[in-house]
Write a protein that holds these residues in place. Sequence first.
Motif, PDB file in Angstrom:
ATOM      1  N   LYS A 101       0.812  -1.218   0.000  1.00  0.00           N
ATOM      2  CA  LYS A 101       0.000   0.000   0.000  1.00  0.00           C
ATOM      3  C   LYS A 101       0.848   1.272   0.000  1.00  0.00           C
ATOM      4  O   LYS A 101       0.559   2.224  -0.727  1.00  0.00           O
ATOM      5  CB  LYS A 101      -0.941   0.004   1.208  1.00  0.00           C
ATOM      6  CG  LYS A 101      -1.877   1.176   1.221  1.00  0.00           C
ATOM      7  CD  LYS A 101      -2.849   1.131   2.370  1.00  0.00           C
ATOM      8  CE  LYS A 101      -3.730   2.354   2.278  1.00  0.00           C
ATOM      9  NZ  LYS A 101      -4.805   2.378   3.215  1.00  0.00           N
ATOM     10  N   GLU A 102       1.915   1.302   0.787  1.00  0.00           N
ATOM     11  CA  GLU A 102       2.726   2.511   0.902  1.00  0.00           C
ATOM     12  C   GLU A 102       3.522   2.832  -0.370  1.00  0.00           C
ATOM     13  O   GLU A 102       4.032   3.938  -0.514  1.00  0.00           O
ATOM     14  CB  GLU A 102       3.654   2.437   2.116  1.00  0.00           C
ATOM     15  CG  GLU A 102       4.634   1.278   2.134  1.00  0.00           C
ATOM     16  CD  GLU A 102       4.067  -0.044   2.655  1.00  0.00           C
ATOM     17  OE1 GLU A 102       4.834  -1.015   2.672  1.00  0.00           O
ATOM     18  OE2 GLU A 102       2.880  -0.103   3.032  1.00  0.00           O
ATOM     19  N   GLU A 103       3.620   1.891  -1.293  1.00  0.00           N
ATOM     20  CA  GLU A 103       4.357   2.121  -2.540  1.00  0.00           C
ATOM     21  C   GLU A 103       3.455   2.467  -3.724  1.00  0.00           C
ATOM     22  O   GLU A 103       3.941   2.931  -4.757  1.00  0.00           O
ATOM     23  CB  GLU A 103       5.190   0.881  -2.889  1.00  0.00           C
ATOM     24  CG  GLU A 103       6.303   0.598  -1.920  1.00  0.00           C
ATOM     25  CD  GLU A 103       7.073  -0.677  -2.271  1.00  0.00           C
ATOM     26  OE1 GLU A 103       7.100  -1.045  -3.469  1.00  0.00           O
ATOM     27  OE2 GLU A 103       7.635  -1.289  -1.353  1.00  0.00           O
ATOM     28  N   LYS A 104       2.171   2.224  -3.590  1.00  0.00           N
ATOM     29  CA  LYS A 104       1.248   2.369  -4.723  1.00  0.00           C
ATOM     30  C   LYS A 104       1.200   3.778  -5.298  1.00  0.00           C
ATOM     31  O   LYS A 104       1.240   3.964  -6.514  1.00  0.00           O
ATOM     32  CB  LYS A 104      -0.162   1.929  -4.328  1.00  0.00           C
ATOM     33  CG  LYS A 104      -0.295   0.444  -4.137  1.00  0.00           C
ATOM     34  CD  LYS A 104      -1.711   0.075  -3.742  1.00  0.00           C
ATOM     35  CE  LYS A 104      -1.822  -1.414  -3.493  1.00  0.00           C
ATOM     36  NZ  LYS A 104      -3.192  -1.822  -3.200  1.00  0.00           N
ATOM     37  N   LYS A 142      -6.373   9.360   8.993  1.00  0.00           N
ATOM     38  CA  LYS A 142      -6.634   9.125   7.561  1.00  0.00           C
ATOM     39  C   LYS A 142      -6.733  10.465   6.823  1.00  0.00           C
ATOM     40  O   LYS A 142      -6.205  10.616   5.710  1.00  0.00           O
ATOM     41  CB  LYS A 142      -7.926   8.311   7.411  1.00  0.00           C
ATOM     42  CG  LYS A 142      -8.446   8.201   6.005  1.00  0.00           C
ATOM     43  CD  LYS A 142      -7.723   7.145   5.216  1.00  0.00           C
ATOM     44  CE  LYS A 142      -8.419   6.974   3.870  1.00  0.00           C
ATOM     45  NZ  LYS A 142      -7.669   6.209   2.939  1.00  0.00           N
ATOM     46  N   LYS A 145      -3.201  11.918   6.476  1.00  0.00           N
ATOM     47  CA  LYS A 145      -2.436  11.200   5.448  1.00  0.00           C
ATOM     48  C   LYS A 145      -2.922  11.566   4.050  1.00  0.00           C
ATOM     49  O   LYS A 145      -2.132  11.679   3.116  1.00  0.00           O
ATOM     50  CB  LYS A 145      -2.524   9.691   5.676  1.00  0.00           C
ATOM     51  CG  LYS A 145      -1.693   9.218   6.850  1.00  0.00           C
ATOM     52  CD  LYS A 145      -1.724   7.714   6.976  1.00  0.00           C
ATOM     53  CE  LYS A 145      -0.986   7.305   8.221  1.00  0.00           C
ATOM     54  NZ  LYS A 145       0.097   6.408   7.993  1.00  0.00           N
ATOM     55  N   GLU A 149      -0.639  13.121   1.157  1.00  0.00           N
ATOM     56  CA  GLU A 149      -0.564  12.564  -0.197  1.00  0.00           C
ATOM     57  C   GLU A 149      -0.801  13.650  -1.239  1.00  0.00           C
ATOM     58  O   GLU A 149      -0.152  13.677  -2.279  1.00  0.00           O
ATOM     59  CB  GLU A 149      -1.619  11.467  -0.388  1.00  0.00           C
ATOM     60  CG  GLU A 149      -1.172  10.096  -0.049  1.00  0.00           C
ATOM     61  CD  GLU A 149      -2.189   9.048  -0.466  1.00  0.00           C
ATOM     62  OE1 GLU A 149      -3.262   9.381  -1.034  1.00  0.00           O
ATOM     63  OE2 GLU A 149      -1.918   7.868  -0.222  1.00  0.00           O
TER      64      GLU A 149
END
Length: 180
Positions: A101-104, A142, A145, A149
């Motif tokens: 998930k953290e790389e997507k 959330k 974050k 993003e």
Amino acid sequence: MDVQTAYQKTIIFSTIKHLESNQTITDSNLPYVIHLSNVAMEILIASNNTAHFDLLYATQVALLHDTLEDTNTTFEELEREFGFEVAEGVSALTKNDNLPKEEKMLDSLNRISKQRKEVWAIKLADRITNLQKPPKSWDNLKRIKYREEAEIILEKLKGGNEYLENRLRTKIEEYEQYLD
């Protein structure tokens, strides 16, 4: 094909695909086509404020941007209906589910950065549209974050579309009201 005809063909295709998946806007009963049309609206306005902007291409990719990620649509189906270049643009905007998930997000941004500037604009427009009042189910972490993003998107796609970069910067500032 003119932009109006392309818009109508593409929004019908995309709406059907998202309806087949019973996709709605998070925490609502609103049909997902509202999000898609909002992203396309951002692109339509941006085209009036951007030199050398391929509105026909950008409109199609904007309306299709979540079909590979959220529906059973295949790359081949998009290529058959809308051409290789549109399918490639949508593919770049699609997160790779085989990654952690953290790389997507960064992977997608790297693929977007290799595409035409219109694809950059669509990613900016997508986040602009999503920086509305957050879903009720999101906790403060959330929401934080999600804002972070947005800042990464803005940084990584800098130089892609000045008009939409300014809009996203403003939306990030306005989003502060939703953080505890």
